[in-house]
Scaffold this motif. Structure first.
Motif, short mmCIF file in Angstrom:
data_model
loop_
_atom_site.label_atom_id
_atom_site.label_comp_id
_atom_site.label_asym_id
_atom_site.label_seq_id
_atom_site.Cartn_x
_atom_site.Cartn_y
_atom_site.Cartn_z
N THR A 618 16.92 -15.28 -91.17
CA THR A 618 17.16 -15.63 -89.77
C THR A 618 17.98 -14.55 -89.07
N THR A 620 19.77 -14.04 -85.05
CA THR A 620 20.04 -14.66 -83.76
C THR A 620 20.75 -13.68 -82.85
N THR A 622 22.78 -13.56 -79.07
CA THR A 622 23.33 -14.27 -77.92
C THR A 622 23.89 -13.26 -76.94
N SER A 721 20.15 -16.94 -75.41
CA SER A 721 20.05 -16.58 -76.83
C SER A 721 18.65 -16.83 -77.36
N THR A 723 16.53 -17.09 -81.48
CA THR A 723 16.61 -17.09 -82.94
C THR A 723 15.22 -16.82 -83.50
#
Length: 730
Positions: A618, A620, A622, A721, A723
């Motif tokens: 993963t 991510t 932001t 954001s 992901t």
């Protein structure tokens, strides 16, 4: 989960930093002692079957059996020598070589040897590429040698002597001159120089193959005429990118090795240059460029045309490769005495940047310009230079050789396409795209230059004692890679470097077999293009499109009818590994207008604080936007484009996420936006969408998320954001 232990990559220089030069001065040591020692684990490496002529080896892929055919078990459709011979035959069998056509199956065959290819290096590429075949045929007493030699001489006469008015019909500048001189020196080393070239032709070549076209200018803006004897050239008058100091250095050194004279240099700022021969003056100047334009020893490829700190800092493939090329030039011209500890330390810095990116698939750089097969071969060239310069440990030698073997395997099975109407390296069709600099009309030259890279690298590793040797097993190679830090932070400019106050660095994250790069590079001349965005790059997962820009994984802003992107002015870069996650934070002080070489007066007073988090499977991002002065409304768009086929891509009912199948990407979700839309990306109105053709293949779907117009007044902020989830590579 990623280990929570914070690690850094700090490879100490080997105690044995002596150069691996042989007594005869060819730049290598024929002994295999440099490759001695245990493999990274106790697992045995595969042993080539002697009956297969070392098929499981770099030599087996590049050169092959004694007749250059594919050894049984080599796993390639044709050896690289076979590819070169096929190109030679294509030229030789044409009654008029200027009419030779290469057909890549896209409906527009190319006359690859006419004068309009845009490849100003073409004569040198042909001279060098075809020289490999001539030397091989002569060495083996091939009865067809005389026929091939006659073709070579016909090409030489046409390309190097024919004139149109006062100009040569074929341009052959800079790299072309260097390539030609490598061929001449190789012929000389095999006692063939005066057999291949007449005295008159050698006199012509001596006049044409010089570095003067890279220095000074006449009324038309450029000259390839050297000054009269005794008239020096100002070394600061280089009229092209700074890395061309390395090209001119190669030209001067190889001329000197042939016994040809060079013009002398002067300097408006450093009198030391005037005391040196041209070869050494150019190396001296090149060393100053690398030393002064970054505090990490990497070449700033924008510094030749931009003069202030915020204009500089384009760090990419070539920033890392340049020192490898300098080392290789130094070895091939016999100038190893000038390969100083400083230069070797820069070379080691490039090795330290490359090692964390290695993999068992032979993949190289995945960010910046001119990558594709050149991204793979750049790793190979730097590692080979480092092996010859004695800056690799015994273990690293085996790892380097294994990567290079895998790179050659990848070239032969991925980049080379035998199913094309004219078998060729493919950077242009079947969903692939490359820079306009390497446009399809240059296809013949690109084949020659890429094949030469693998051939010369193979020759070095043969001399280093690896001829016919097997690489490490995939198990052992992966064990070495798994033991590397989960992240590596490579500073191009150290935070304490007051001359370069904005952050320029590469963050490499390893997640199992996956390599993810986040390159922060100001790149003033290329920062409007996706390969230079401050966004993750990873094979078949997230990839930029050359020479083009769109909102790929960054917050692209529309304000007063214009588009702005956060692609420079990075500050406060920090990287930590905590609780099994690698967390990268940085600030962007202004947004740039999304246009090539946009004026700095058009910058937008908009700031963004970015946090990127990498954990198992993963990533991510932001972004928190703010501004103290903007009064109007702005809107933001962020896109994720996937290699997964569009038909099996599913937008979820929440409206903000997508699921993928048959792809490394499994799910992408956005937060903080007002709406998202999934669309097919590979075609527009029935034609190929140019935004979809990356160097490694075609993107098929786009998930674009946008905001409604909003204001950032009164200290307001807006947080956005996304992901991205993915599977481990096979």
């Amino acid at each position: 989960m990623l280990s929570s232990k914070k690690t850094t990559l700090a490879f100490a220089l080997s105690a044995a930093t002596a150069l691996l030069f042989s007594a005869c001065g060819d730049g290598v040591n024929d002994a295999s002692s440099s490759s001695a020692g245990n493999s990274p684990t106790n697992s045995p490496a595969p042993t080539p079957d002697p009956s297969k002529n070392g098929a499981i080896s770099l030599h087996g892929i590049v050169y092959g059996a004694a007749d250059t055919s594919v050894p049984t078990g080599a796993g390639v459709p044709i050896t690289m020598m076979g590819q070169m011979r096929a190109l030679f035959d294509l030229i030789r069998k044409s009654s008029d070589f200027t009419q030779v056509v290469m057909d890549l199956g896209d409906g527009s065959p190319v006359h690859v040897l006419d004068t309009n290819t845009g490849d100003k290096f073409l004569p040198g590429k042909l001279a060098l590429g075809l020289s490999w075949i001539l030397i091989d045929m002569k060495t083996k007493g091939d009865p067809a040698y005389a026929d091939y030699l006659a073709t070579y001489q016909k090409i030489t006469i046409a390309m190097m002597t024919q004139m149109t008015g006062s100009n040569y019909t074929y341009a052959n500048t800079s790299w072309g001159e260097y390539y030609y001189l490598v061929a001449l020196n190789n012929f000389q080393a095999h006692g063939m120089l005066n057999e291949v070239f007449s005295d008159a032709m050698l006199k012509t070549l001596q006049a044409r193959l010089n570095f003067c076209d890279m220095f000074g200018a006449d009324a038309s803006g450029k000259t390839d005429t050297c000054p009269a004897a005794g008239t020096p050239i100002d070394v600061a008058s280089l009229n092209t990118a700074q890395n061309y100091y390395a090209v001119s250095y190669g030209i001067a050194g190889l001329r000197q090795k042939l016994g040809w004279s060079n013009p002398t240099f002067s300097s408006t700022t450093d009198a030391t240059v005037a005391t040196m021969n041209a070869r050494d003056a150019l190396l001296y100047t090149l060393t100053k460029h690398i030393r002064n334009d970054s505090s990490g020893g990497f070449s700033d490829e924008a510094s030749n045309t931009h003069t202030t700190y915020y204009d500089q800092a384009r760090y990419d493939r070539y920033s890392t490769l340049l020192i490898g090329e300098v080392t290789e030039r130094t070895l091939e011209m016999g100038n190893q005495a000038n390969l100083t500890p400083e230069l070797k330390s820069y070379l080691r810095n490039s090795v330290n940047l490359i090692l964390p990116q290695l993999n068992t698939n032979g993949e190289g750089f995945n960010y910046g310009r001119s990558i594709g097969p050149y991204g793979d071969s750049a790793f190979m060239e730097v590692l080979t230079a480092a092996a010859n310069a004695g800056v690799l440990t015994d273990q690293e030698m085996k790892v380097a050789y294994t990567y290079i073997y895998k790179s050659a395997l990848r070239f032969s099975n991925f980049w080379y396409d035998p199913t094309l109407p004219t078998p060729s390296v493919n950077m242009w069709v079947k969903g692939r795209g490359t820079d306009s600099y390497r446009g399809k009309p240059r296809v013949m030259g690109e084949n020659f230059s890429l094949l030469h890279q693998y051939m010369y690298v193979n020759a070095w590793w043969d001399k280093l004692g690896f001829n016919g040797k097997a690489p490490l097993s995939d198990t052992d190679m992966q064990a070495y890679l798994d033991a590397l830090p989960h992240y590596t932070l490579t500073w191009y400019n150290q935070p304490t470097d007051t001359a370069h106050p904005y952050s320029a660095a590469l963050i490499t994250v390893r997640d199992g077999k996956r390599v993810i790069n986040l390159n922060l590079s100001q790149a003033p001349d290329y920062n409007s293009y996706t390969p230079y965005y401050p966004a993750p790059s990873s094979d078949n997962l997230a990839y930029g499109t050359t020479d083009l820009g769109y909102a790929l994984l960054i917050p692209q802003v529309t304000y007063n009818g214009k588009t702005y992107i956060p692609v420079t002015y990075y500050k406060n870069l920090n990287v930590q590994e905590t609780n099994g996650q690698v967390v990268v934070t940085f600030d962007t002080a202004k947004f740039r207008q999304a246009a090539k070489n946009a004026l700095y007066t058009t910058d937008l007073d908009l700031q963004v604080h970015t946090v990127m988090t990498f954990s198992k499977g993963t990533m991510t991002r932001t972004d928190t936007l703010s501004s103290g002065t903007l009064t109007g409304n702005l809107a933001v768009e962020t896109d994720y484009t996937s290699f997964a086929d569009f038909q099996n891509t599913t937008a979820n009912s929440d409206g903000y996420s997508v699921n993928y199948t048959n792809s490394p990407a499994t799910n992408y979700a956005a937060m903080g936006f007002d709406s998202c839309a999934l669309s097919q990306f590979d075609t527009v109105n029935g034609a190929t969408n140019p935004l979809s053709t990356t160097p490694i293949g075609q993107l098929h779907s786009n998930f674009a998320c946008t905001t409604n117009p909003f204001a950032l007044t009164g200290g307001a902020t807006r947080k956005l954001s996304w992901t991205l989830k993915y599977a481990d590579p096979a």
